[in-house]
Design a protein around this motif. Structure first.
Motif, PDB file in Angstrom:
ATOM      1  N   SER A  88       0.842  -1.201   0.000  1.00 40.90           N
ATOM      2  CA  SER A  88       0.000   0.000   0.000  1.00 40.90           C
ATOM      3  C   SER A  88       0.871   1.242   0.000  1.00 40.90           C
ATOM      4  N   TYR A 119      -1.202  14.304   2.599  1.00 45.83           N
ATOM      5  CA  TYR A 119      -1.532  13.007   3.189  1.00 45.83           C
ATOM      6  C   TYR A 119      -0.496  11.987   2.742  1.00 45.83           C
ATOM      7  N   ASN A 179      -4.346  15.657  -1.878  1.00 46.61           N
ATOM      8  CA  ASN A 179      -5.173  15.277  -0.739  1.00 46.61           C
ATOM      9  C   ASN A 179      -5.706  16.472   0.047  1.00 46.61           C
ATOM     10  N   ASP A 198       6.471  12.176  -2.336  1.00 44.85           N
ATOM     11  CA  ASP A 198       5.412  11.176  -2.250  1.00 44.85           C
ATOM     12  C   ASP A 198       4.567  11.294  -3.517  1.00 44.85           C
ATOM     13  N   VAL A 249       2.659   8.741  -4.649  1.00 42.56           N
ATOM     14  CA  VAL A 249       1.715   7.625  -4.629  1.00 42.56           C
ATOM     15  C   VAL A 249       0.520   7.957  -5.540  1.00 42.56           C
TER      16      VAL A 249
HETATM   17  C1  LIG Z   1      -3.241   7.443  -1.343  1.00 39.95           C
HETATM   18  C2  LIG Z   1      -2.010   8.064  -0.845  1.00 39.95           C
HETATM   19  C3  LIG Z   1      -1.212   7.467   0.141  1.00 39.95           C
HETATM   20  C4  LIG Z   1      -1.643   6.228   0.883  1.00 39.95           C
HETATM   21  O1  LIG Z   1      -1.790   5.140   0.048  1.00 39.95           O
HETATM   22  P1  LIG Z   1      -2.713   3.906   0.550  1.00 39.95           P
HETATM   23  O2  LIG Z   1      -2.537   2.889  -0.543  1.00 39.95           O
HETATM   24  O3  LIG Z   1      -4.088   4.451   0.666  1.00 39.95           O
HETATM   25  O4  LIG Z   1      -2.172   3.454   1.840  1.00 39.95           O
HETATM   26  C5  LIG Z   1      -0.012   8.056   0.463  1.00 39.95           C
HETATM   27  N1  LIG Z   1       0.387   9.189  -0.128  1.00 39.95           N
HETATM   28  C6  LIG Z   1      -0.345   9.805  -1.074  1.00 39.95           C
HETATM   29  C7  LIG Z   1       0.161  11.040  -1.719  1.00 39.95           C
HETATM   30  C8  LIG Z   1      -1.576   9.274  -1.452  1.00 39.95           C
HETATM   31  O5  LIG Z   1      -2.318   9.914  -2.353  1.00 39.95           O
END
Ligand SMILES: *Cc1c(COP(=O)(O)O)cnc(C)c1O
Length: 428
Positions: free
Chosen positions: A116, A144, A210, A238, A240
């Motif tokens: 995750s 976030y 976020n 980050d 993600v």
């Molecule tokens: C979604 C998100 C996370 C967390 O990812 P999960 O898979 O929900 O644990 C961390 N950082 C960013 C920037 C995100 O958008």
């Protein structure tokens, strides 16, 4: 539109799952109403258990850049499933996916897969702390980074102060090393560096998604990089959410600043649970088993998840031009929403980065979380409900980013704009 079955399903879920959901935002608490229970997806649409069909601008909160049930991804997953769900041993797919990521991101020589985004960021922070032998780190209000203890420190507690936890159950001892700064405000970062000589890293969403969609200014990122260099701290991007979403190369095509560690997730799993963190070979060599910094996972690099991610990335690499189409559509959607709000005399500010879009009912350009909080979230709640009734599925919070998939057609964009116009006229 009837939500009868969803209402019943929500009540039933409520009796066995806290709030009826496995992730809080899904409960619709900030917009009101019942969350539709989803039966299936079809390209750019989702269909709920009452049979209502919606144009899906959430796309599982980002991962589905090709929309639902993409054939190539389906085929890859099906063939992986037939070979076994998990081995807890190395497979070829992991290396292939790792190679694509390493080739795509400058200064990233190695990546490790986790399950995750939360895990990816948690591990990246540990790596930065272990590598620099320092404990403190800086994060920005409104960004976030998953729900791990030391990262669950957000807004409200003022700038450049040591953070206090935003959730019960997180001991203050675990967040006292988290320093908070304000997004796009370099002075607040300098203040943090003045307050602590023990800063291991600065973590930032270079394109924040976020707190609504709020990109970092180039000058701010350049100065942030310099401050990290001067103070011997690592810079973590980050990505993600923004990785393979804002552009094929995430933030790299939009800023010249490069991070020391990046975190990825969402698109690299194509809807399966995947996260990753990567850095230079030198930094990554400190990770177990090469180095002493421990990190592990029974299902890390799971073959089904890896095959979904690999199919998705290979399709993106083979068709980089899709980002032009995606951005064009996202821009048109935001232009249309703006027109809709102008027609009823309401101010709206919008933002687009690749396939990501964001809008606030506000007349203030949003540069950070504090600005974002000035939006009319009550109006957003009403707008969200009306749009849902008209078959448009938007993220159920004013502070989330929206997503376009390659299955989101021009016609669907025009439909959403027309519904936005109707919705706002009905509300105001
Ligand atoms: C979604 C998100 C996370 C967390 O990812 P999960 O898979 O929900 O644990 C961390 N950082 C960013 C920037 C995100 O958008």
């Amino acid at each position: 539109m009837s939500y009868k079955k969803s209402e019943e399903a929500f009540r039933e879920a409520f009796s066995v799952i806290p709030g009826g959901v496995d992730s809080p935002v899904r409960a619709f608490s900030s917009v009101g109403g019942t969350p539709p229970f989803i039966d299936r997806g079809e390209g750019g649409y989702i269909i709920d258990i009452d049979g209502n069909r919606y144009i899906d601008f959430v796309q599982s909160w980002g991962p589905l850049i090709f929309g639902h049930c993409d054939k190539d991804i389906e085929v890859a997953v099906e063939s992986a499933v037939k070979k076994g769900l998990s081995f807890g041993a190395p497979t070829l797919t992991e290396t292939k996916l790792a190679k694509h990521i390493v080739n795509m991101f400058e200064r990233i020589d190695k990546v490790r897969f986790v399950s995750s985004g939360t895990e990816a960021v948690m591990s990246a922070i540990r790596l930065a702390r272990g590598y620099t032998k320092r404990d403190d780190f800086i994060k920005f209000t409104g960004c976030y980074h998953g729900h791990s203890d030391s990262l669950l420190v957000q807004a409200g507690s003022g700038m450049a102060t040591f953070g206090s936890p935003s959730s019960p159950g997180v001991p203050a001892d675990l967040t006292k090393h988290t320093l908070l700064a304000q997004y796009n405000n370099i002075e607040s970062v300098k203040e943090c560096f003045k307050n602590s000589k023990d800063i291991a890293c600065v973590i930032i969403e270079p394109i924040a998604g976020n707190m609504g969609l709020v990109p970092a200014d180039e000058e701010f990122l350049v100065e942030l990089r310099e401050l990290c260099n001067e103070n011997g701290a690592l810079l973590i991007f980050d990505e993600v959410m923004s990785g393979f979403r804002a552009s094929l190369k995430g933030s790299q095509e939009l800023t010249k600043v490069r991070a020391d560690i990046i975190t990825l997730g969402k698109v690299i799993g194509a809807g399966m649970p995947v996260g990753a963190f990567g850095a230079s070979g030198e930094i990554m060599s400190h990770l177990s088993p090469e180095g002493a910094i421990y990190q592990a996972g029974t299902l890390s690099g799971n073959p089904i998840a890896m095959s979904a991610g690999l199919a998705s990335l290979e399709k993106l690499l083979a068709n980089p031009e899709i980002y032009i189409t995606l951005e064009k559509r996202a821009k048109r959607l935001m232009e249309g929403f703006k027109e809709a709000s102008e027609e009823v005399g309401v101010s709206m500010v919008t933002e687009v980065r690749g396939s990501m879009f964001g809008f606030f009912f506000s007349d203030k350009k949003v540069k950070n979380f504090e600005d974002a909080l000035e939006n009319n979230s009550e109006l957003f709640g009403k707008f969200h409900g009306k749009m849902l009734e008209k078959g448009i599925y938007l993220a159920c919070s004013a502070y989330e980013t929206g997503f376009i998939s390659t299955a989101t057609t021009d016609e669907m964009i025009e439909e959403a704009i027309a519904m936005a116009k109707e919705s706002l006229k009905e509300i105001l």
